[in-house]
Design a protein around this motif. Structure first.
Motif, mmCIF file in Angstrom:
data_model
loop_
_atom_site.group_PDB
_atom_site.id
_atom_site.type_symbol
_atom_site.label_atom_id
_atom_site.label_comp_id
_atom_site.label_asym_id
_atom_site.label_seq_id
_atom_site.Cartn_x
_atom_site.Cartn_y
_atom_site.Cartn_z
ATOM 1 N N VAL A 73 0.837 -1.202 0.000
ATOM 2 C CA VAL A 73 0.000 0.000 0.000
ATOM 3 C C VAL A 73 0.873 1.255 0.000
ATOM 4 N N LEU A 74 1.917 1.272 0.814
ATOM 5 C CA LEU A 74 2.792 2.449 0.866
ATOM 6 C C LEU A 74 3.509 2.671 -0.460
ATOM 7 N N LEU A 75 3.978 1.622 -1.086
ATOM 8 C CA LEU A 75 4.641 1.756 -2.375
ATOM 9 C C LEU A 75 3.661 2.220 -3.447
ATOM 10 N N GLY A 76 2.449 1.700 -3.410
ATOM 11 C CA GLY A 76 1.420 2.138 -4.360
ATOM 12 C C GLY A 76 1.083 3.605 -4.184
ATOM 13 N N LEU A 80 1.657 6.652 -6.781
ATOM 14 C CA LEU A 80 0.484 7.416 -7.181
ATOM 15 C C LEU A 80 0.692 8.909 -6.969
ATOM 16 N N PHE A 81 1.226 9.289 -5.809
ATOM 17 C CA PHE A 81 1.355 10.708 -5.483
ATOM 18 C C PHE A 81 2.613 11.360 -6.055
ATOM 19 N N GLY A 85 2.694 7.064 -11.883
ATOM 20 C CA GLY A 85 1.615 6.432 -12.626
ATOM 21 C C GLY A 85 1.487 4.964 -12.329
ATOM 22 N N GLY A 86 0.524 4.364 -12.988
ATOM 23 C CA GLY A 86 0.350 2.928 -12.830
ATOM 24 C C GLY A 86 -0.400 2.581 -11.564
#
Length: 88
Positions: A73-76, A80-81, A85-86
């Motif tokens: 979750v932290l890597l996502g 994202l921020f 992308g992705g």
């Protein structure tokens, strides 16, 4: 695959750091023990039996899986921020 590899490496590193920190903490507690107080109570200590508890291996597996999910979750969110992308 790249994200999964990074997440597993991060979770493994966190668990290794946790075990090393607890081992170092226990070692420092033993090194700074007041041996005079132990010698004074040697007869009491020799007559006592102390059994410690060890956590279940299932607990280690659960915390590892939880750490993997948290890192994922932290890597996502980082991707994202920061405009990488992705999705996960």
């Amino acid at each position: 695959m790249n994200v999964l590899f990074r997440v597993l490496c991060a979770a493994t590193g966190i668990h290794i750091a946790h075990f090393v920190a607890f081992a170092a903490f226990g070692y420092m507690k033993i090194r700074t023990l007041e041996w005079k107080a132990v010698r004074a109570n040697a007869d009491i200590l020799l007559n006592e039996k102390v059994f410690g508890k060890a956590p279940s291996p299932v607990l280690y597996a659960e915390t590892f899986i939880g750490t993997v999910l948290a890192c994922w979750v932290l890597l996502g969110n980082y991707k994202l921020f920061n405009g990488k992308g992705g999705s996960l």
